[in-house]
Write a protein that holds these residues in place. Sequence first.
Motif, PDB file in Angstrom:
ATOM      1  N   PHE A  39      -1.954   1.036   6.939  1.00 12.55           N
ATOM      2  CA  PHE A  39      -0.885   0.319   7.154  1.00 12.55           C
ATOM      3  C   PHE A  39      -0.747  -0.916   8.282  1.00 12.55           C
ATOM      4  O   PHE A  39       0.008  -1.585   8.638  1.00 12.55           O
ATOM      5  N   CYS A  40      -1.996  -1.101   8.938  1.00  8.60           N
ATOM      6  CA  CYS A  40      -2.279  -1.932   9.806  1.00  8.60           C
ATOM      7  C   CYS A  40      -3.576  -2.233   9.930  1.00  8.60           C
ATOM      8  O   CYS A  40      -4.619  -1.401   9.634  1.00  8.60           O
ATOM      9  N   PRO A  51       2.134  -9.895  -2.052  1.00 13.33           N
ATOM     10  CA  PRO A  51       3.014  -9.733  -1.011  1.00 13.33           C
ATOM     11  C   PRO A  51       4.318  -9.467  -1.457  1.00 13.33           C
ATOM     12  O   PRO A  51       5.219  -8.910  -0.727  1.00 13.33           O
ATOM     13  N   THR A  52       4.857  -9.890  -2.702  1.00 13.05           N
ATOM     14  CA  THR A  52       6.080  -9.638  -3.311  1.00 13.05           C
ATOM     15  C   THR A  52       6.242  -8.300  -3.855  1.00 13.05           C
ATOM     16  O   THR A  52       7.311  -7.905  -4.345  1.00 13.05           O
ATOM     17  N   LYS A  53       5.417  -7.737  -3.756  1.00 17.56           N
ATOM     18  CA  LYS A  53       5.490  -6.346  -4.313  1.00 17.56           C
ATOM     19  C   LYS A  53       4.812  -5.251  -3.498  1.00 17.56           C
ATOM     20  O   LYS A  53       4.665  -4.298  -3.916  1.00 17.56           O
ATOM     21  N   ARG A  54       4.468  -5.614  -2.504  1.00 13.07           N
ATOM     22  CA  ARG A  54       3.572  -4.731  -1.473  1.00 13.07           C
ATOM     23  C   ARG A  54       4.732  -3.528  -1.147  1.00 13.07           C
ATOM     24  O   ARG A  54       5.773  -3.776  -0.703  1.00 13.07           O
ATOM     25  N   GLU A  55       4.190  -2.316  -1.037  1.00  9.07           N
ATOM     26  CA  GLU A  55       5.114  -0.986  -0.660  1.00  9.07           C
ATOM     27  C   GLU A  55       4.923  -1.079   1.046  1.00  9.07           C
ATOM     28  O   GLU A  55       3.991  -1.003   1.566  1.00  9.07           O
ATOM     29  N   LEU A  56       6.279  -1.182   1.452  1.00  9.33           N
ATOM     30  CA  LEU A  56       6.453  -1.267   3.036  1.00  9.33           C
ATOM     31  C   LEU A  56       6.562   0.310   3.562  1.00  9.33           C
ATOM     32  O   LEU A  56       6.169   0.398   4.658  1.00  9.33           O
ATOM     33  N   CYS A  57       7.142   1.351   2.645  1.00  9.24           N
ATOM     34  CA  CYS A  57       7.240   2.570   3.036  1.00  9.24           C
ATOM     35  C   CYS A  57       6.799   3.644   2.094  1.00  9.24           C
ATOM     36  O   CYS A  57       7.554   3.467   1.190  1.00  9.24           O
ATOM     37  N   GLY A  93       9.402   4.441  -0.920  1.00  7.12           N
ATOM     38  CA  GLY A  93       8.932   3.732  -1.968  1.00  7.12           C
ATOM     39  C   GLY A  93       9.593   2.182  -1.742  1.00  7.12           C
ATOM     40  O   GLY A  93       9.679   1.177  -2.612  1.00  7.12           O
ATOM     41  N   TRP A  94      10.020   2.094  -0.785  1.00  3.08           N
ATOM     42  CA  TRP A  94      10.787   0.485  -0.206  1.00  3.08           C
ATOM     43  C   TRP A  94       9.700  -0.406  -0.140  1.00  3.08           C
ATOM     44  O   TRP A  94       8.517  -0.351   0.374  1.00  3.08           O
ATOM     45  N   SER A  95       9.860  -1.606  -0.994  1.00  4.20           N
ATOM     46  CA  SER A  95       8.781  -2.843  -1.141  1.00  4.20           C
ATOM     47  C   SER A  95       9.425  -3.778  -0.574  1.00  4.20           C
ATOM     48  O   SER A  95      10.483  -4.049  -0.270  1.00  4.20           O
ATOM     49  N   THR A  96       8.343  -5.016  -0.436  1.00  6.20           N
ATOM     50  CA  THR A  96       8.803  -6.370   0.007  1.00  6.20           C
ATOM     51  C   THR A  96       9.636  -6.697  -1.031  1.00  6.20           C
ATOM     52  O   THR A  96      10.687  -7.584  -0.461  1.00  6.20           O
TER      53      THR A  96
END
Length: 381
Positions: A354-355, A39-45, A49-52
């Motif tokens: 993504f969900c 969860p500390t490196k998961r890509e959000l976008c 490339g925006w990550s947690t």
Amino acid sequence: MDYDYTHPERHHKGLVFAPNGEIPEEVSAQRKKMCHYDPTKRELCRACGWSTYNELTSSYDPRIKIFDTRDNIGLWAIGSNWLIRDQPNDGSLGNDYMTQEFLRGQPGLDIPLIEEMRRLSKPTDAIHLTLMSRAQGVRLDTIWLTLTRPQKAKYRDQVANVIKQIRQFTAPTAQKVDGSRLNDVMIAGHCIRRHPPTCKEIGYTTSEWFDNIADELRGGLSSIHNTKDPQVIEEKLQELKDNFPKGEPYVLTHGDLNLANIIVNAKENKIEAIIDWEMSGYFPWWAERWLSIVWGDGLSNELFKPLWRDVCPEMDAKTFAEQVINKVDPVVRAWQACKKEHPAKPSKWLRPPFCECQPYGGTFDWVAIGNGTDHKISKVD
């Protein structure tokens, strides 16, 4: 590794290949696997490339935002004054940059264009980035229905002025402003895609144009006239060629002039910029008018129908229909009547989910990311 946009699986984690568009059974297992990233490196976008990690450790809010997407092309807004276009060097670049640069270099013109374009890539680069100043205003189609008749007339006069100015530039053959062949956005524009790269190119002359699409026209004529007799088909093909309107003079043409490509200052009733010149070039003299009719709708018809009386006063609507529309339409119908094969279910790569509610998060489609369209003529028994 250089970025290969035709093979996204080489650059994106977690993609699942779906040959012929069939979703594999292991997608469900893949989805579960994707949900157990650190969860500390998961890509959000995936688009930026925006990550947690970025989310948790910075106070940065990006000023670069996705503005628009189509196929494998992305347009990013950089603040409020600039855009950057990100696209593969696969023919989808079209003629936008070359035509606008050509017009900006001509003295004495009063054509509203975006102020500046800069290519940030080399001609041989796999990916092309183009920095563009952003036209300030709104699309004309978003306000057209709110305008009064005098306001619409004012915009109509401005568009007519633009068309008159670009039509003063001519060429001895059909071509782009750099002299290369045009994509066929007209006859063969009724194919798998209308934007470059299209299924076919327009020849430098009408004869070459017909040669490029002759096999499809033969197939269509065979279907229309319910015959396989080659002599009859060749006679009908020759009739289409003999009746086709002459191309000369070849005049500079926008090729996709519609209300959505006109950016305006609504307060001053002024056009700020004509955009999206990707289909532009030296087309037959009748092309811009024909395209405005064939690809038009209720809004554009209200703009363009009265406009042509000003641009081409020597040819009224009835005469244009007789000399152009009624002669081009049979060719379009023959093209459309030919049964052509494109992959019904092209291969694709399934993006990671993504969900929880999605088995996969969209796709990279084979044709959209720059691979061939596999245009073929169907075999007729």
